[in-house]
Scaffold this motif. Sequence first.
Motif, PDB file in Angstrom:
ATOM      1  N   ALA A 136       0.816  -1.222   0.000  1.00 57.80           N
ATOM      2  CA  ALA A 136       0.000   0.000   0.000  1.00 57.80           C
ATOM      3  C   ALA A 136       0.845   1.265   0.000  1.00 57.80           C
ATOM      4  O   ALA A 136       0.345   2.353  -0.317  1.00 57.80           O
ATOM      5  CB  ALA A 136      -0.949   0.001   1.196  1.00 57.80           C
ATOM      6  N   LEU A 137       2.134   1.163   0.328  1.00 56.77           N
ATOM      7  CA  LEU A 137       3.010   2.327   0.239  1.00 56.77           C
ATOM      8  C   LEU A 137       2.968   2.942  -1.158  1.00 56.77           C
ATOM      9  O   LEU A 137       3.104   4.152  -1.317  1.00 56.77           O
ATOM     10  CB  LEU A 137       4.453   1.928   0.571  1.00 56.77           C
ATOM     11  CG  LEU A 137       4.844   1.819   2.038  1.00 56.77           C
ATOM     12  CD1 LEU A 137       6.205   1.137   2.159  1.00 56.77           C
ATOM     13  CD2 LEU A 137       4.882   3.196   2.698  1.00 56.77           C
ATOM     14  N   ASP A 191       0.906   9.605  12.382  1.00 54.19           N
ATOM     15  CA  ASP A 191      -0.488   9.168  12.513  1.00 54.19           C
ATOM     16  C   ASP A 191      -1.117   8.940  11.143  1.00 54.19           C
ATOM     17  O   ASP A 191      -1.870   7.980  10.941  1.00 54.19           O
ATOM     18  CB  ASP A 191      -1.291  10.209  13.297  1.00 54.19           C
ATOM     19  CG  ASP A 191      -0.921  10.258  14.768  1.00 54.19           C
ATOM     20  OD1 ASP A 191      -0.253   9.320  15.251  1.00 54.19           O
ATOM     21  OD2 ASP A 191      -1.285  11.246  15.435  1.00 54.19           O
ATOM     22  N   TRP A 192      -0.837   9.825  10.195  1.00 54.23           N
ATOM     23  CA  TRP A 192      -1.415   9.694   8.857  1.00 54.23           C
ATOM     24  C   TRP A 192      -0.936   8.407   8.193  1.00 54.23           C
ATOM     25  O   TRP A 192      -1.737   7.628   7.656  1.00 54.23           O
ATOM     26  CB  TRP A 192      -1.029  10.906   8.015  1.00 54.23           C
ATOM     27  CG  TRP A 192      -1.759  11.027   6.715  1.00 54.23           C
ATOM     28  CD1 TRP A 192      -2.908  11.730   6.472  1.00 54.23           C
ATOM     29  CD2 TRP A 192      -1.389  10.434   5.454  1.00 54.23           C
ATOM     30  NE1 TRP A 192      -3.279  11.608   5.147  1.00 54.23           N
ATOM     31  CE2 TRP A 192      -2.364  10.816   4.505  1.00 54.23           C
ATOM     32  CE3 TRP A 192      -0.342   9.620   5.053  1.00 54.23           C
ATOM     33  CZ2 TRP A 192      -2.313  10.407   3.172  1.00 54.23           C
ATOM     34  CZ3 TRP A 192      -0.291   9.197   3.731  1.00 54.23           C
ATOM     35  CH2 TRP A 192      -1.263   9.595   2.797  1.00 54.23           C
ATOM     36  N   LEU A 193       0.351   8.148   8.226  1.00 52.27           N
ATOM     37  CA  LEU A 193       0.894   6.943   7.615  1.00 52.27           C
ATOM     38  C   LEU A 193       0.419   5.682   8.338  1.00 52.27           C
ATOM     39  O   LEU A 193       0.140   4.657   7.701  1.00 52.27           O
ATOM     40  CB  LEU A 193       2.420   6.995   7.609  1.00 52.27           C
ATOM     41  CG  LEU A 193       3.025   7.965   6.591  1.00 52.27           C
ATOM     42  CD1 LEU A 193       4.477   8.268   6.925  1.00 52.27           C
ATOM     43  CD2 LEU A 193       2.909   7.395   5.174  1.00 52.27           C
ATOM     44  N   SER A 194       0.291   5.752   9.652  1.00 51.46           N
ATOM     45  CA  SER A 194      -0.192   4.598  10.412  1.00 51.46           C
ATOM     46  C   SER A 194      -1.615   4.244  10.014  1.00 51.46           C
ATOM     47  O   SER A 194      -1.972   3.057   9.899  1.00 51.46           O
ATOM     48  CB  SER A 194      -0.121   4.894  11.917  1.00 51.46           C
ATOM     49  OG  SER A 194       1.213   5.117  12.327  1.00 51.46           O
ATOM     50  N   ALA A 229      -0.520  12.281   0.239  1.00 50.56           N
ATOM     51  CA  ALA A 229      -1.898  12.120  -0.218  1.00 50.56           C
ATOM     52  C   ALA A 229      -2.123  10.680  -0.654  1.00 50.56           C
ATOM     53  O   ALA A 229      -1.192   9.988  -1.081  1.00 50.56           O
ATOM     54  CB  ALA A 229      -2.193  13.071  -1.377  1.00 50.56           C
ATOM     55  N   THR A 230      -3.365  10.232  -0.553  1.00 51.31           N
ATOM     56  CA  THR A 230      -3.777   8.938  -1.075  1.00 51.31           C
ATOM     57  C   THR A 230      -5.284   8.961  -1.230  1.00 51.31           C
ATOM     58  O   THR A 230      -5.976   9.851  -0.708  1.00 51.31           O
ATOM     59  CB  THR A 230      -3.342   7.782  -0.152  1.00 51.31           C
ATOM     60  OG1 THR A 230      -3.492   6.539  -0.848  1.00 51.31           O
ATOM     61  CG2 THR A 230      -4.170   7.740   1.127  1.00 51.31           C
ATOM     62  N   ARG A 279       1.395   0.870  13.172  1.00 46.94           N
ATOM     63  CA  ARG A 279       2.099   2.032  13.705  1.00 46.94           C
ATOM     64  C   ARG A 279       3.449   2.211  13.016  1.00 46.94           C
ATOM     65  O   ARG A 279       4.218   1.271  12.871  1.00 46.94           O
ATOM     66  CB  ARG A 279       2.320   1.892  15.209  1.00 46.94           C
ATOM     67  CG  ARG A 279       1.050   1.992  16.037  1.00 46.94           C
ATOM     68  CD  ARG A 279       0.325   3.320  15.826  1.00 46.94           C
ATOM     69  NE  ARG A 279       1.203   4.472  16.062  1.00 46.94           N
ATOM     70  CZ  ARG A 279       0.852   5.730  15.771  1.00 46.94           C
ATOM     71  NH1 ARG A 279      -0.312   6.010  15.201  1.00 46.94           N
ATOM     72  NH2 ARG A 279       1.690   6.718  16.026  1.00 46.94           N
ATOM     73  N   CYS A 280       3.704   3.434  12.583  1.00 49.68           N
ATOM     74  CA  CYS A 280       4.963   3.734  11.923  1.00 49.68           C
ATOM     75  C   CYS A 280       5.313   5.201  12.110  1.00 49.68           C
ATOM     76  O   CYS A 280       4.509   5.993  12.586  1.00 49.68           O
ATOM     77  CB  CYS A 280       4.920   3.352  10.446  1.00 49.68           C
ATOM     78  SG  CYS A 280       3.527   4.009   9.543  1.00 49.68           S
ATOM     79  N   ARG A 281       6.543   5.531  11.725  1.00 47.73           N
ATOM     80  CA  ARG A 281       7.055   6.883  11.809  1.00 47.73           C
ATOM     81  C   ARG A 281       7.629   7.274  10.447  1.00 47.73           C
ATOM     82  O   ARG A 281       7.906   6.418   9.598  1.00 47.73           O
ATOM     83  CB  ARG A 281       8.183   6.990  12.852  1.00 47.73           C
ATOM     84  CG  ARG A 281       7.907   6.400  14.210  1.00 47.73           C
ATOM     85  CD  ARG A 281       6.866   7.157  14.985  1.00 47.73           C
ATOM     86  NE  ARG A 281       7.207   8.578  15.181  1.00 47.73           N
ATOM     87  CZ  ARG A 281       6.433   9.412  15.880  1.00 47.73           C
ATOM     88  NH1 ARG A 281       5.304   8.981  16.441  1.00 47.73           N
ATOM     89  NH2 ARG A 281       6.780  10.668  16.020  1.00 47.73           N
TER      90      ARG A 281
END
Length: 272
Positions: A53-54, A109-112, A71-72, A118-120
Motif C-alpha cells: 500500500a506504500l 499518525d497519517w501513515l499509520s 496524499a492517497t 504504527r509507523c514513523r
Amino acid sequence: MATVTELRYYPVKGCAGVAAAQAELTPAGLAHDRAFMVVDEEGVFRSQRVDPALATVRPTVAQDGRTLTLATTGVEPVSVAVDTEGPRREVRMFDRPFLGIDQGEEAADWLSEVLGARCRLVRVPPEHDRVTDGLVPGTSGYADSCAVHMLSRASLERFDELSGARPMPMDRFRPNVVVDGWSEPHTEDLVRRVEVGGAELGYAKLAIRCAVTLVDQDHGTKAGPEPLRTLARYRRAAAGGVAFGSKFAVLRPGTLRVGDELTVGAWGPSEL
C-alpha cells in the motif's frame, strides 16, 4: 541519439514517484529522491515487499524543500513542515544502521492510518555521509543502493516481447532516468561514463530486482509473478538474482531535463 524521456524521483522511499520535466542532480541523486523513509516503531524501514500500500501514497515536496505533503485515495491529505534540525534517531535498512530525523506525530499518525500499522516518518539528516558500493562508489539518501537508477525503453520492449503478456508499465521498475534511442536492449549495462545535462554519471552495478516489481504501482497490490518470472529466464546475474537496469553514481552534479542527449564517454562489458 539517446535522450532522456522520463525523470522521476521518489521523495519517500517505497512511495509513489514524482515525474519531472527538469530536476537537479545532486551527489546523492535527483533532488529529494529517497530523502524520507517510513519506519516501524523500532526504526526498521517499511517496504512495498511487506507493505504494498506504500505505492499508493503520493508525496510532494515543496520547491524549497520545507514542506512535505502526503496524499492517497480516500484519506484527507496532510502537509507537514520538514524538520532538518531535530534529534537524530537510529534507523535500520537492510540490517544496516543509519540516522534519521523524525518528522513528527501528524505524519506518523497519517501513515499509520493508511498502512494499518504504527509507523514513523524520518528524513535523511544534513550530515548523512553514506558511501555506496559498486565499480564507482558514490553516495545516496535512503535508496536501496546507488544514487541513480537508469533504464532504457529498449530493455522494457525486449522484456515485453519475451513475456508475451500485456506490456509491463515502466513504473514497476521505479527508475530515476528513462532513456530512449538505444537500438539494443540493456545498453545501459555497458555504459561506464555518461554525460547528460552538464552532469556526469559513473556506472556502479546492475540493478538486481526484488519483489517490489510484483506490486501494481497504481493500486498498491501484488499483481502476480511478472516481471520476475520472465526475467529469471534470460536476465540471471552472475552474482545472483535477476538484473534489469543499471545503477550509477554521480561524478558531477548538474541539471537534467527531459530531452537531454546522453553522451557516453566510456563503455565496458556487461556484468550479467
